[in-house]
Design an enzyme around this catalytic site. Structure first.
Site, PDB file in Angstrom:
ATOM      1  N   HIS A 184      -7.581  -0.404   5.296  1.00 21.10           N
ATOM      2  CA  HIS A 184      -6.499   0.437   5.830  1.00 21.10           C
ATOM      3  C   HIS A 184      -6.199   1.550   4.825  1.00 21.10           C
ATOM      4  CE1 HIS A 184      -2.849   1.393   8.035  1.00 21.10           C
ATOM      5  NE2 HIS A 184      -2.138   1.218   6.940  1.00 21.10           N
TER       6      HIS A 184
ATOM      7  N   ASP B 167      -0.513  -4.033   6.134  1.00 20.71           N
ATOM      8  CA  ASP B 167      -1.157  -3.468   7.319  1.00 20.71           C
ATOM      9  C   ASP B 167      -2.645  -3.820   7.386  1.00 20.71           C
ATOM     10  OD1 ASP B 167       1.284  -2.393   7.892  1.00 20.71           O
ATOM     11  OD2 ASP B 167       0.692  -0.299   7.672  1.00 20.71           O
TER      12      ASP B 167
ATOM     13  N   HIS C  76       0.843  -1.209   0.000  1.00 17.52           N
ATOM     14  CA  HIS C  76       0.000   0.000   0.000  1.00 17.52           C
ATOM     15  C   HIS C  76       0.867   1.243   0.000  1.00 17.52           C
ATOM     16  CE1 HIS C  76       0.746  -0.581   4.299  1.00 17.52           C
ATOM     17  NE2 HIS C  76       0.233   0.601   4.564  1.00 17.52           N
TER      18      HIS C  76
ATOM     19  N   ASP D 192       5.759   4.734   5.065  1.00 11.04           N
ATOM     20  CA  ASP D 192       6.605   3.765   5.781  1.00 11.04           C
ATOM     21  C   ASP D 192       6.589   2.386   5.108  1.00 11.04           C
ATOM     22  OD1 ASP D 192       3.908   3.472   6.687  1.00 11.04           O
ATOM     23  OD2 ASP D 192       4.603   2.375   8.450  1.00 11.04           O
TER      24      ASP D 192
ATOM     25  N   HIS E 207       1.343   3.947   1.903  1.00 14.21           N
ATOM     26  CA  HIS E 207       1.889   4.713   3.030  1.00 14.21           C
ATOM     27  C   HIS E 207       3.414   4.817   2.953  1.00 14.21           C
ATOM     28  CE1 HIS E 207      -1.931   4.038   5.663  1.00 14.21           C
ATOM     29  NE2 HIS E 207      -2.033   5.091   4.871  1.00 14.21           N
TER      30      HIS E 207
ATOM     31  N   HIS F 142       3.989  -4.745  10.650  1.00 12.70           N
ATOM     32  CA  HIS F 142       4.481  -4.143  11.894  1.00 12.70           C
ATOM     33  C   HIS F 142       4.550  -5.159  13.036  1.00 12.70           C
ATOM     34  CE1 HIS F 142       4.174   0.172  10.700  1.00 12.70           C
ATOM     35  NE2 HIS F 142       3.221  -0.281   9.906  1.00 12.70           N
TER      36      HIS F 142
HETATM   37 ZN   LIG Z   1      -0.041   1.600   6.487  1.00 11.16          ZN
END
Ligand SMILES: [Zn+2]
Length: 256
Positions: A115, A134, A56, A60, A58, A172
């Site tokens: 998400h 995520d 995705h 990070d 994002h 994560h």
């Molecule tokens: Zn994310």
């Protein structure tokens, strides 16, 4: 089996993962939180990067890509077609049911919006391994930023339907904090209790709690258990639609 997987920590609590085919040397990073950590992981294994599998948009998860492309000019970047506008360096935009390839290794693309709108997971069916970014975490799930809760529930249901033995890698290391919330929902679940104890031991030893498996999450992760009477009772929603129960769980976790 020729696939090996190497998981390494990036930034504070992100995981990067390398997927390597020993027959051809093809190697992919799943997401790229940090180019330096990915380069170090490659050097440690003596592998060369051929592909990047992006889950995705994002930062990070993608910010390491430009530097990796500089170091590996032939790098092929796979990622969600639906978010191509937000992931400008995609070589292979993919959607539900498409195959992403790392040499001869093949991953089926599963769209898991919630998400983010375009979030995807990669399922290496022959190797019983899924990279869920995520969307699904151990004992938890990602925050729902870009869809209704019910859409995220459908996405989680797709992952929950994978074979129980499927190894699940996540974006994560959130398991310990997730366990604290899960314990408030199902304090009497012995499998959850055992997992929380295992996670405490692993973290105390500085070890990752991932990968997990679909079967382990089905038994202990409250976000996959919105159909269970115990979970429904915990949020005062006996007999309610699982998607609504999921939404209540997610909202409570956001405030937890
Ligand atoms: Zn994310």
């Amino acid at each position: 089996m020729t696939m090996s997987v190497h998981q390494y920590l990036c930034l504070t609590d992100n995981y990067g993962v390398l997927v390597h085919d020993s027959a051809t040397g093809a190697t992919a990073c799943v997401d790229a939180p940090e180019a330096g950590a990915t380069l170090a992981a490659l050097a440690e294994r003596g592998w060369n990067l051929t592909d990047a599998l992006i889950t995705h948009h994002h930062a990070d998860h993608i910010q390491g890509v430009p530097e990796l492309k500089t170091k590996f000019p032939n790098l092929k970047v796979w990622g969600p077609a639906k978010d191509a506008a937000r992931i400008p360096f995609l070589d292979h935009p993919v959607k539900e049911g498409d195959a992403a390839r790392v040499g001869p290794l093949k991953a089926k693309v599963i769209e898991t919006p919630g998400h983010t709108l375009g979030h995807i997971a990669y399922h290496f069916e022959e190797d019983d391994t899924a990279f869920c970014g995520d969307t699904l975490f151990s004992l938890g799930c990602g925050r729902v930023f870009e869809t209704a809760y019910a859409v995220m529930w459908s996405s989680l249901a797709k992952l929950a339907a994978l074979p129980g033995e499927t190894l699940v890698y996540c974006g994560h290391e959130y398991t310990q904090a997730n366990g604290r919330f899960a314990a408030t929902i199902e304090p009497g679940n012995p499998i959850l209790k055992a997992r929380i104890e295992e996670v405490a031991r692993l973290r105390a030893a500085g070890r990752p709690t991932l990968p997990t498996t679909i079967a382990a999450e089905l038994a202990a992760n409250p976000f996959l258990r919105a159909e269970e009477p115990t979970v429904q009772a915990a949020v005062g929603m006996k007999g309610a639609e699982p998607a609504a129960v999921f939404g209540e769980l997610r909202a409570r976790k956001d405030r937890f």
